[in-house]
Design a protein around this motif. Structure first.
Motif, PDB file in Angstrom:
ATOM      1  N   PHE A  67     -87.326  50.971  41.144  1.00 55.44           N
ATOM      2  CA  PHE A  67     -85.911  50.785  41.439  1.00 55.44           C
ATOM      3  C   PHE A  67     -85.042  51.458  40.390  1.00 55.44           C
ATOM      4  CE2 PHE A  67     -87.654  47.239  43.872  1.00 55.44           C
ATOM      5  CZ  PHE A  67     -86.936  47.356  45.047  1.00 55.44           C
ATOM      6  N   LYS A  68     -83.889  51.949  40.846  1.00 58.67           N
ATOM      7  CA  LYS A  68     -82.938  52.620  39.974  1.00 58.67           C
ATOM      8  C   LYS A  68     -81.543  52.466  40.573  1.00 58.67           C
ATOM      9  CE  LYS A  68     -81.759  57.432  39.033  1.00 58.67           C
ATOM     10  NZ  LYS A  68     -82.167  58.803  39.065  1.00 58.67           N
ATOM     11  N   LYS A  69     -80.535  52.386  39.718  1.00 60.45           N
ATOM     12  CA  LYS A  69     -79.144  52.408  40.174  1.00 60.45           C
ATOM     13  C   LYS A  69     -78.614  53.799  39.904  1.00 60.45           C
ATOM     14  CE  LYS A  69     -78.046  47.612  39.613  1.00 60.45           C
ATOM     15  NZ  LYS A  69     -77.269  46.592  38.988  1.00 60.45           N
ATOM     16  N   TYR A  70     -77.945  54.369  40.894  1.00 53.94           N
ATOM     17  CA  TYR A  70     -77.399  55.714  40.724  1.00 53.94           C
ATOM     18  C   TYR A  70     -76.070  55.673  39.996  1.00 53.94           C
ATOM     19  CZ  TYR A  70     -81.006  58.040  43.385  1.00 53.94           C
ATOM     20  OH  TYR A  70     -82.195  58.568  43.788  1.00 53.94           O
ATOM     21  N   ARG A  71     -75.253  54.664  40.292  1.00 56.06           N
ATOM     22  CA  ARG A  71     -74.008  54.418  39.562  1.00 56.06           C
ATOM     23  C   ARG A  71     -73.380  53.148  40.113  1.00 56.06           C
ATOM     24  NH1 ARG A  71     -71.173  59.360  42.176  1.00 56.06           N
ATOM     25  NH2 ARG A  71     -70.370  58.435  44.072  1.00 56.06           N
ATOM     26  N   LEU A  72     -72.479  52.581  39.357  1.00 58.49           N
ATOM     27  CA  LEU A  72     -71.799  51.358  39.774  1.00 58.49           C
ATOM     28  C   LEU A  72     -70.354  51.670  40.094  1.00 58.49           C
ATOM     29  CD1 LEU A  72     -73.163  48.907  37.099  1.00 58.49           C
ATOM     30  CD2 LEU A  72     -73.830  49.053  39.483  1.00 58.49           C
ATOM     31  N   PRO A  73     -69.661  50.939  40.955  1.00 56.83           N
ATOM     32  CA  PRO A  73     -70.281  50.257  42.080  1.00 56.83           C
ATOM     33  C   PRO A  73     -70.761  51.270  43.109  1.00 56.83           C
ATOM     34  CG  PRO A  73     -67.894  50.134  42.275  1.00 56.83           C
ATOM     35  CD  PRO A  73     -68.206  50.910  41.005  1.00 56.83           C
ATOM     36  N   PRO A  74     -71.437  50.943  44.132  1.00 60.38           N
ATOM     37  CA  PRO A  74     -71.826  49.584  44.505  1.00 60.38           C
ATOM     38  C   PRO A  74     -73.041  49.134  43.722  1.00 60.38           C
ATOM     39  CG  PRO A  74     -72.604  51.102  46.159  1.00 60.38           C
ATOM     40  CD  PRO A  74     -71.843  51.919  45.137  1.00 60.38           C
ATOM     41  N   ASN A  75     -73.265  47.861  43.747  1.00 60.53           N
ATOM     42  CA  ASN A  75     -74.360  47.259  43.004  1.00 60.53           C
ATOM     43  C   ASN A  75     -75.627  47.292  43.866  1.00 60.53           C
ATOM     44  OD1 ASN A  75     -75.795  45.919  41.091  1.00 60.53           O
ATOM     45  ND2 ASN A  75     -74.956  43.907  41.586  1.00 60.53           N
ATOM     46  N   ILE A  76     -76.183  48.470  44.041  1.00 59.17           N
ATOM     47  CA  ILE A  76     -77.366  48.633  44.886  1.00 59.17           C
ATOM     48  C   ILE A  76     -78.490  49.235  44.059  1.00 59.17           C
ATOM     49  CG2 ILE A  76     -78.331  49.806  46.897  1.00 59.17           C
ATOM     50  CD1 ILE A  76     -75.551  49.745  48.133  1.00 59.17           C
ATOM     51  N   ASN A  77     -79.630  48.567  44.077  1.00 57.75           N
ATOM     52  CA  ASN A  77     -80.845  49.100  43.472  1.00 57.75           C
ATOM     53  C   ASN A  77     -81.583  49.872  44.552  1.00 57.75           C
ATOM     54  OD1 ASN A  77     -80.745  48.011  40.796  1.00 57.75           O
ATOM     55  ND2 ASN A  77     -81.127  46.011  41.702  1.00 57.75           N
ATOM     56  N   ARG A  78     -81.814  51.143  44.300  1.00 63.64           N
ATOM     57  CA  ARG A  78     -82.472  52.002  45.281  1.00 63.64           C
ATOM     58  C   ARG A  78     -83.899  52.238  44.820  1.00 63.64           C
ATOM     59  NH1 ARG A  78     -78.045  54.209  48.250  1.00 63.64           N
ATOM     60  NH2 ARG A  78     -76.116  53.714  47.173  1.00 63.64           N
ATOM     61  N   GLY A  79     -84.858  51.918  45.711  1.00 60.19           N
ATOM     62  CA  GLY A  79     -86.261  51.990  45.347  1.00 60.19           C
ATOM     63  C   GLY A  79     -87.007  53.091  46.072  1.00 60.19           C
ATOM     64  N   VAL A  80     -87.760  53.852  45.289  1.00 64.60           N
ATOM     65  CA  VAL A  80     -88.645  54.880  45.848  1.00 64.60           C
ATOM     66  C   VAL A  80     -90.084  54.474  45.575  1.00 64.60           C
ATOM     67  CG1 VAL A  80     -86.965  56.755  45.573  1.00 64.60           C
ATOM     68  CG2 VAL A  80     -88.623  56.305  43.764  1.00 64.60           C
ATOM     69  N   CYS A  81     -90.985  54.979  46.379  1.00 64.23           N
ATOM     70  CA  CYS A  81     -92.403  54.738  46.194  1.00 64.23           C
ATOM     71  C   CYS A  81     -92.869  55.480  44.942  1.00 64.23           C
ATOM     72  CB  CYS A  81     -93.174  55.220  47.420  1.00 64.23           C
ATOM     73  SG  CYS A  81     -94.970  55.146  47.220  1.00 64.23           S
ATOM     74  N   LYS A  82     -93.616  54.796  44.088  1.00 61.92           N
ATOM     75  CA  LYS A  82     -94.127  55.417  42.869  1.00 61.92           C
ATOM     76  C   LYS A  82     -95.168  56.495  43.177  1.00 61.92           C
ATOM     77  CE  LYS A  82     -93.491  51.452  39.817  1.00 61.92           C
ATOM     78  NZ  LYS A  82     -94.198  50.439  39.011  1.00 61.92           N
ATOM     79  N   LEU A  83     -95.801  56.419  44.354  1.00 66.61           N
ATOM     80  CA  LEU A  83     -96.842  57.385  44.690  1.00 66.61           C
ATOM     81  C   LEU A  83     -96.304  58.628  45.390  1.00 66.61           C
ATOM     82  CD1 LEU A  83     -99.635  54.907  45.832  1.00 66.61           C
ATOM     83  CD2 LEU A  83     -99.353  56.013  43.606  1.00 66.61           C
ATOM     84  N   CYS A  84     -95.516  58.445  46.463  1.00 71.57           N
ATOM     85  CA  CYS A  84     -95.042  59.612  47.219  1.00 71.57           C
ATOM     86  C   CYS A  84     -93.624  60.025  46.839  1.00 71.57           C
ATOM     87  CB  CYS A  84     -95.153  59.376  48.721  1.00 71.57           C
ATOM     88  SG  CYS A  84     -94.034  58.128  49.416  1.00 71.57           S
ATOM     89  N   GLY A  85     -92.871  59.149  46.147  1.00 68.56           N
ATOM     90  CA  GLY A  85     -91.515  59.477  45.717  1.00 68.56           C
ATOM     91  C   GLY A  85     -90.473  59.388  46.814  1.00 68.56           C
ATOM     92  N   GLU A  86     -90.852  58.912  47.990  1.00 70.61           N
ATOM     93  CA  GLU A  86     -89.911  58.811  49.115  1.00 70.61           C
ATOM     94  C   GLU A  86     -89.187  57.473  49.099  1.00 70.61           C
ATOM     95  OE1 GLU A  86     -89.113  61.191  51.379  1.00 70.61           O
ATOM     96  OE2 GLU A  86     -90.356  62.520  50.167  1.00 70.61           O
TER      97      GLU A  86
END
Length: 156
Positions: A67-86
């Motif tokens: 999980f990573k936040k791109y910037r605030l707001p909005p307060n959304i954690n965006r998660g990518v797969c550690k294996l495929c990166g999608e």
């Protein structure tokens, strides 16, 4: 459009390492976002996402999501797969107002999912979309439109 599932739904990232189950009767809505963060995160012209109450999400593969936040707001954690990166999953809000967003193309059977309800951040679109959906431009109108969808999911 809020819709109740009549069968459980299964979603995975592209390689299958991140797997999520949604129970029957989970209220869901769907929208298309054209913001630059969604374009970057999804590596696409827009994001077609399905949203639902986060507590309805069942997964044994959270360890495979980064999980990573791109910037605030909005307060959304965006998660990518550690294996495929999608893109695998996005989580926003806290406590009883926690919402999960899954890219619609991650669902194996999208026939039970609702059709998209709106376009948001349409002023950031890469190309025009020809359909009858409402198209919201600007930060405030886009956020209000998606909050209305989220409110429908939360109260259901």
């Amino acid at each position: 459009m809020i819709k109740y599932l009549t069968t459980p739904q299964h979603a995975t990232c592209q390689c299958g390492a991140c797997s999520f189950e949604l129970a029957e009767s989970t209220a869901v809505a769907r929208f298309i976002c054209h913001c630059t963060i969604c374009q970057q995160f999804n590596n696409n012209r827009f994001a077609d996402v399905t949203l639902f109450k986060a507590k309805a999400l069942q997964s044994s593969s959270y360890d495979n999501v980064e999980f990573k936040k791109y910037r605030l707001p909005p307060n959304i954690n965006r998660g990518v797969c550690k294996l495929c990166g999608e893109p695998a999953l996005e989580i926003g809000g806290v406590g009883p107002v926690k919402i999960a967003f899954i890219p619609t193309n991650n669902f194996k059977d999208s026939g039970e999912l609702p059709p998209p309800a709106i376009h948001m951040f349409y002023h950031r679109r890469i190309e025009d979309i020809v359909d009858d959906l409402p198209k919201y431009e600007g930060y405030v109108s886009s956020e209000l439109a998606v909050m209305k969808l989220m409110y429908g999911v939360l109260k259901a």
